[in-house]
Design an enzyme around this catalytic site. Sequence first.
Site, mmCIF file in Angstrom:
data_model
loop_
_atom_site.group_PDB
_atom_site.id
_atom_site.type_symbol
_atom_site.label_atom_id
_atom_site.label_comp_id
_atom_site.label_asym_id
_atom_site.label_seq_id
_atom_site.Cartn_x
_atom_site.Cartn_y
_atom_site.Cartn_z
ATOM 1 N N LYS A 46 -48.381 -30.360 -52.886
ATOM 2 C CA LYS A 46 -50.388 -30.233 -52.668
ATOM 3 C C LYS A 46 -50.790 -32.073 -51.563
ATOM 4 C CE LYS A 46 -50.834 -28.533 -57.155
ATOM 5 N NZ LYS A 46 -50.938 -29.499 -58.598
ATOM 6 N N ASP A 103 -46.928 -36.130 -47.487
ATOM 7 C CA ASP A 103 -47.882 -37.278 -47.012
ATOM 8 C C ASP A 103 -46.962 -38.710 -47.325
ATOM 9 O OD1 ASP A 103 -46.176 -36.004 -50.028
ATOM 10 O OD2 ASP A 103 -48.042 -36.255 -50.844
ATOM 11 N N ASP A 106 -40.708 -41.045 -49.899
ATOM 12 C CA ASP A 106 -39.645 -42.596 -50.353
ATOM 13 C C ASP A 106 -38.692 -42.506 -50.651
ATOM 14 O OD1 ASP A 106 -40.805 -43.942 -52.543
ATOM 15 O OD2 ASP A 106 -40.984 -42.507 -54.190
ATOM 16 N N LYS A 134 -42.696 -45.092 -47.029
ATOM 17 C CA LYS A 134 -42.049 -46.446 -47.386
ATOM 18 C C LYS A 134 -40.352 -46.814 -47.840
ATOM 19 C CE LYS A 134 -44.504 -45.332 -51.798
ATOM 20 N NZ LYS A 134 -44.183 -45.792 -52.719
HETATM 21 P P1 IMP Z 1 -39.820 -38.722 -52.303
HETATM 22 O O1 IMP Z 1 -37.864 -37.597 -52.456
HETATM 23 O O2 IMP Z 1 -38.798 -39.679 -53.024
HETATM 24 O O3 IMP Z 1 -39.291 -39.069 -50.522
HETATM 25 O O4 IMP Z 1 -40.488 -38.079 -52.761
HETATM 26 C C1 IMP Z 1 -41.978 -38.053 -51.999
HETATM 27 C C2 IMP Z 1 -42.852 -37.338 -52.789
HETATM 28 O O5 IMP Z 1 -42.682 -38.406 -54.013
HETATM 29 C C3 IMP Z 1 -43.937 -37.087 -52.096
HETATM 30 O O6 IMP Z 1 -44.503 -36.200 -51.561
HETATM 31 C C4 IMP Z 1 -45.111 -37.626 -53.138
HETATM 32 O O7 IMP Z 1 -46.009 -36.450 -53.999
HETATM 33 C C5 IMP Z 1 -44.232 -38.539 -54.149
HETATM 34 N N1 IMP Z 1 -44.708 -39.958 -54.105
HETATM 35 C C6 IMP Z 1 -43.695 -41.252 -54.022
HETATM 36 N N2 IMP Z 1 -44.090 -42.266 -53.240
HETATM 37 C C7 IMP Z 1 -45.667 -41.586 -54.150
HETATM 38 C C8 IMP Z 1 -46.869 -42.540 -53.865
HETATM 39 O O8 IMP Z 1 -46.675 -43.873 -53.637
HETATM 40 N N3 IMP Z 1 -47.895 -42.326 -54.749
HETATM 41 C C9 IMP Z 1 -48.160 -40.840 -54.800
HETATM 42 N N4 IMP Z 1 -46.608 -39.955 -54.542
HETATM 43 C C10 IMP Z 1 -45.431 -40.502 -54.626
HETATM 44 MG MG MG Z 2 -45.700 -34.200 -52.484
#
Ligand code: IMP
Ligand code: MG
Length: 183
Positions: A46, A103, A106, A134
Amino acid sequence: MKEQIHADVERIMLTDQEIQARIKETAERLDVIYKDRNPVVVCILKGSVVFFADLIRNMTSRMELDFMSISSYGAGTTSSGELRIIQDLRTDIQGRDVLIVEDIIDSGNTLYVLKKMLNERNPASLNIVTLLDKPERRVAPIEPEYTCFVIEDEFVIGYGLDYAERYRNLPYVGILKRTVYEK
Ligand code: IMP
Ligand code: MG
Protein backbone atom coordinates in the site's frame (compact mmCIF):
# COMPACT_ATOMS: atom_id res chain seq x y z
CA MET A 1 -8.83 18.10 16.80
CA LYS A 2 -6.59 19.94 14.33
CA GLU A 3 -3.45 18.23 15.62
CA GLN A 4 -4.47 14.54 15.41
CA ILE A 5 -1.81 12.54 13.50
CA HIS A 6 0.50 15.57 13.25
CA ALA A 7 0.92 15.55 17.02
CA ASP A 8 2.83 12.25 16.83
CA VAL A 9 5.48 13.64 14.48
CA GLU A 10 8.85 14.52 16.00
CA ARG A 11 10.23 16.30 12.94
CA ILE A 12 9.27 16.86 9.32
CA MET A 13 11.99 15.43 7.08
CA LEU A 14 10.53 16.32 3.67
CA THR A 15 7.78 18.89 3.25
CA ASP A 16 4.87 18.48 0.88
CA GLN A 17 6.35 21.22 -1.35
CA GLU A 18 9.80 19.60 -1.48
CA ILE A 19 8.22 16.28 -2.42
CA GLN A 20 6.04 17.80 -5.15
CA ALA A 21 8.96 19.68 -6.69
CA ARG A 22 11.13 16.58 -6.80
CA ILE A 23 8.34 14.45 -8.23
CA LYS A 24 7.88 16.96 -11.04
CA GLU A 25 11.59 16.66 -11.94
CA THR A 26 11.50 12.88 -11.76
CA ALA A 27 8.35 12.72 -13.92
CA GLU A 28 10.09 14.81 -16.58
CA ARG A 29 13.05 12.42 -16.62
CA LEU A 30 10.73 9.44 -16.88
CA ASP A 31 8.76 11.02 -19.74
CA VAL A 32 11.95 11.26 -21.79
CA ILE A 33 12.53 7.52 -21.37
CA TYR A 34 8.95 6.27 -21.62
CA LYS A 35 7.20 8.62 -24.04
CA ASP A 36 6.94 6.13 -26.91
CA ARG A 37 6.91 2.89 -24.92
CA ASN A 38 3.41 2.67 -23.42
CA PRO A 39 4.86 1.34 -20.15
CA VAL A 40 3.05 -0.67 -17.50
CA VAL A 41 3.48 1.47 -14.40
CA VAL A 42 3.14 -0.68 -11.29
CA CYS A 43 2.06 0.58 -7.90
CA ILE A 44 3.32 -1.56 -5.04
CA LEU A 45 0.54 -1.43 -2.46
CA LYS A 46 0.00 0.00 0.00
CA GLY A 47 2.96 2.26 0.71
CA SER A 48 3.42 3.58 -2.82
CA VAL A 49 -0.13 4.69 -3.43
CA VAL A 50 0.36 8.39 -2.65
CA PHE A 51 3.64 8.70 -4.54
CA PHE A 52 2.20 6.75 -7.47
CA ALA A 53 -0.86 9.01 -7.70
CA ASP A 54 1.28 12.16 -7.80
CA LEU A 55 3.98 10.73 -10.10
CA ILE A 56 1.63 9.51 -12.84
CA ARG A 57 -0.25 12.80 -12.87
CA ASN A 58 3.00 14.63 -13.52
CA MET A 59 3.83 12.38 -16.47
CA THR A 60 2.49 12.93 -19.97
CA SER A 61 3.53 9.60 -21.55
CA ARG A 62 0.80 7.21 -22.60
CA MET A 63 0.82 4.42 -20.03
CA GLU A 64 -1.13 1.63 -18.43
CA LEU A 65 -1.42 1.21 -14.69
CA ASP A 66 -1.37 -1.92 -12.62
CA PHE A 67 -1.23 -2.79 -8.95
CA MET A 68 0.52 -5.42 -6.93
CA SER A 69 0.28 -6.18 -3.26
CA ILE A 70 3.14 -8.06 -1.64
CA SER A 71 4.29 -8.75 1.85
CA SER A 72 7.70 -9.86 2.93
CA TYR A 73 8.02 -12.26 5.80
CA GLY A 74 10.33 -11.07 8.51
CA ALA A 75 10.52 -10.30 12.18
CA GLY A 76 9.40 -6.84 13.30
CA THR A 77 10.71 -3.98 11.21
CA THR A 78 13.05 -5.96 8.97
CA SER A 79 12.04 -7.81 5.84
CA SER A 80 13.39 -11.14 4.70
CA GLY A 81 13.99 -12.57 1.26
CA GLU A 82 10.71 -14.45 1.31
CA LEU A 83 7.94 -12.80 -0.59
CA ARG A 84 4.22 -13.44 -0.54
CA ILE A 85 2.03 -12.14 -3.34
CA ILE A 86 -1.25 -10.91 -1.90
CA GLN A 87 -2.44 -9.55 -5.24
CA ASP A 88 -0.67 -10.13 -8.53
CA LEU A 89 -0.59 -7.99 -11.67
CA ARG A 90 -3.50 -8.35 -14.07
CA THR A 91 -1.36 -7.36 -17.05
CA ASP A 92 0.73 -9.83 -19.04
CA ILE A 93 4.08 -8.03 -18.92
CA GLN A 94 5.90 -10.20 -21.47
CA GLY A 95 7.57 -7.86 -23.96
CA ARG A 96 6.36 -4.77 -22.08
CA ASP A 97 8.33 -1.94 -20.53
CA VAL A 98 7.62 -2.10 -16.82
CA LEU A 99 8.21 0.63 -14.27
CA ILE A 100 7.89 -0.38 -10.62
CA VAL A 101 6.90 2.46 -8.30
CA GLU A 102 8.12 1.91 -4.73
CA ASP A 103 7.85 4.02 -1.60
CA ILE A 104 11.14 3.17 0.08
CA ILE A 105 14.08 0.83 -0.37
CA ASP A 106 15.56 -0.26 2.91
CA SER A 107 17.32 -3.66 3.04
CA GLY A 108 16.35 -4.12 -0.60
CA ASN A 109 15.18 -7.68 0.06
CA THR A 110 11.60 -7.04 -1.07
CA LEU A 111 12.52 -5.50 -4.41
CA TYR A 112 15.34 -7.93 -5.07
CA VAL A 113 12.97 -10.88 -4.91
CA LEU A 114 10.17 -9.04 -6.70
CA LYS A 115 12.45 -8.00 -9.54
CA LYS A 116 13.68 -11.56 -9.99
CA MET A 117 10.11 -12.84 -10.03
CA LEU A 118 8.92 -10.29 -12.61
CA ASN A 119 11.99 -10.76 -14.81
CA GLU A 120 10.99 -14.41 -15.23
CA ARG A 121 7.93 -13.12 -17.11
CA ASN A 122 10.25 -11.64 -19.76
CA PRO A 123 9.38 -7.96 -19.82
CA ALA A 124 11.18 -5.81 -22.45
CA SER A 125 12.58 -3.77 -19.55
CA LEU A 126 12.09 -3.54 -15.81
CA ASN A 127 13.06 -0.39 -13.94
CA ILE A 128 12.43 0.91 -10.45
CA VAL A 129 11.53 4.40 -9.32
CA THR A 130 11.53 4.97 -5.57
CA LEU A 131 10.49 7.96 -3.52
CA LEU A 132 13.02 7.24 -0.77
CA ASP A 133 16.25 5.30 -0.54
CA LYS A 134 18.07 4.36 2.68
CA PRO A 135 21.33 3.01 1.18
CA GLU A 136 23.01 2.53 4.59
CA ARG A 137 20.63 -0.32 5.35
CA ARG A 138 21.07 -2.20 2.09
CA VAL A 139 21.60 -5.97 2.29
CA ALA A 140 20.45 -7.18 -1.15
CA PRO A 141 22.34 -6.11 -4.29
CA ILE A 142 19.71 -3.82 -5.76
CA GLU A 143 19.82 -0.23 -6.97
CA PRO A 144 16.79 1.74 -8.16
CA GLU A 145 17.18 3.38 -11.58
CA TYR A 146 15.42 6.52 -10.33
CA THR A 147 15.40 7.93 -6.79
CA CYS A 148 13.65 11.05 -5.54
CA PHE A 149 15.39 11.34 -2.17
CA VAL A 150 18.28 9.57 -0.47
CA ILE A 151 17.65 9.73 3.28
CA GLU A 152 19.53 8.89 6.47
CA ASP A 153 18.75 5.77 8.47
CA GLU A 154 15.61 6.91 10.29
CA PHE A 155 12.23 5.23 10.45
CA VAL A 156 9.92 7.55 8.54
CA ILE A 157 6.16 7.84 8.16
CA GLY A 158 3.70 9.72 6.01
CA TYR A 159 3.07 10.26 2.32
CA GLY A 160 2.02 6.61 2.10
CA LEU A 161 4.48 5.18 4.61
CA ASP A 162 3.10 3.68 7.78
CA TYR A 163 3.90 2.67 11.30
CA ALA A 164 1.52 -0.17 12.25
CA GLU A 165 -0.76 0.85 9.35
CA ARG A 166 -1.11 4.43 10.60
CA TYR A 167 0.12 7.81 9.34
CA ARG A 168 -0.10 6.97 5.63
CA ASN A 169 -2.30 10.02 5.12
CA LEU A 170 0.24 12.56 6.39
CA PRO A 171 1.01 14.93 3.47
CA TYR A 172 4.74 15.01 4.27
CA VAL A 173 7.48 12.55 5.28
CA GLY A 174 8.24 12.76 8.98
CA ILE A 175 9.96 11.05 11.87
CA LEU A 176 7.72 9.51 14.50
CA LYS A 177 8.00 10.50 18.16
CA ARG A 178 9.69 7.88 20.30
CA THR A 179 6.84 8.03 22.76
CA VAL A 180 4.57 6.50 20.12
CA TYR A 181 6.83 3.43 19.80
CA GLU A 182 7.23 3.13 23.54
CA LYS A 183 3.52 3.42 24.38
P1 IMP B 1 13.10 -3.77 2.35
O1 IMP B 1 12.77 -5.12 1.81
O2 IMP B 1 13.87 -3.84 3.63
O3 IMP B 1 13.78 -2.88 1.34
O4 IMP B 1 11.73 -3.15 2.78
C1 IMP B 1 11.04 -2.21 2.10
C2 IMP B 1 9.68 -2.04 2.75
O5 IMP B 1 9.81 -1.91 4.17
C3 IMP B 1 9.05 -0.77 2.28
O6 IMP B 1 8.27 -0.98 1.11
C4 IMP B 1 8.24 -0.34 3.47
O7 IMP B 1 6.98 -0.98 3.45
C5 IMP B 1 9.01 -0.86 4.66
N1 IMP B 1 9.88 0.19 5.27
C6 IMP B 1 11.22 0.24 5.25
N2 IMP B 1 11.68 1.33 5.89
C7 IMP B 1 10.59 2.01 6.29
C8 IMP B 1 10.40 3.25 7.02
O8 IMP B 1 11.33 3.99 7.39
N3 IMP B 1 9.12 3.60 7.26
C9 IMP B 1 8.05 2.86 6.85
N4 IMP B 1 8.18 1.70 6.18
C10 IMP B 1 9.43 1.28 5.91
MG1 MG C 1 6.02 -1.04 1.11
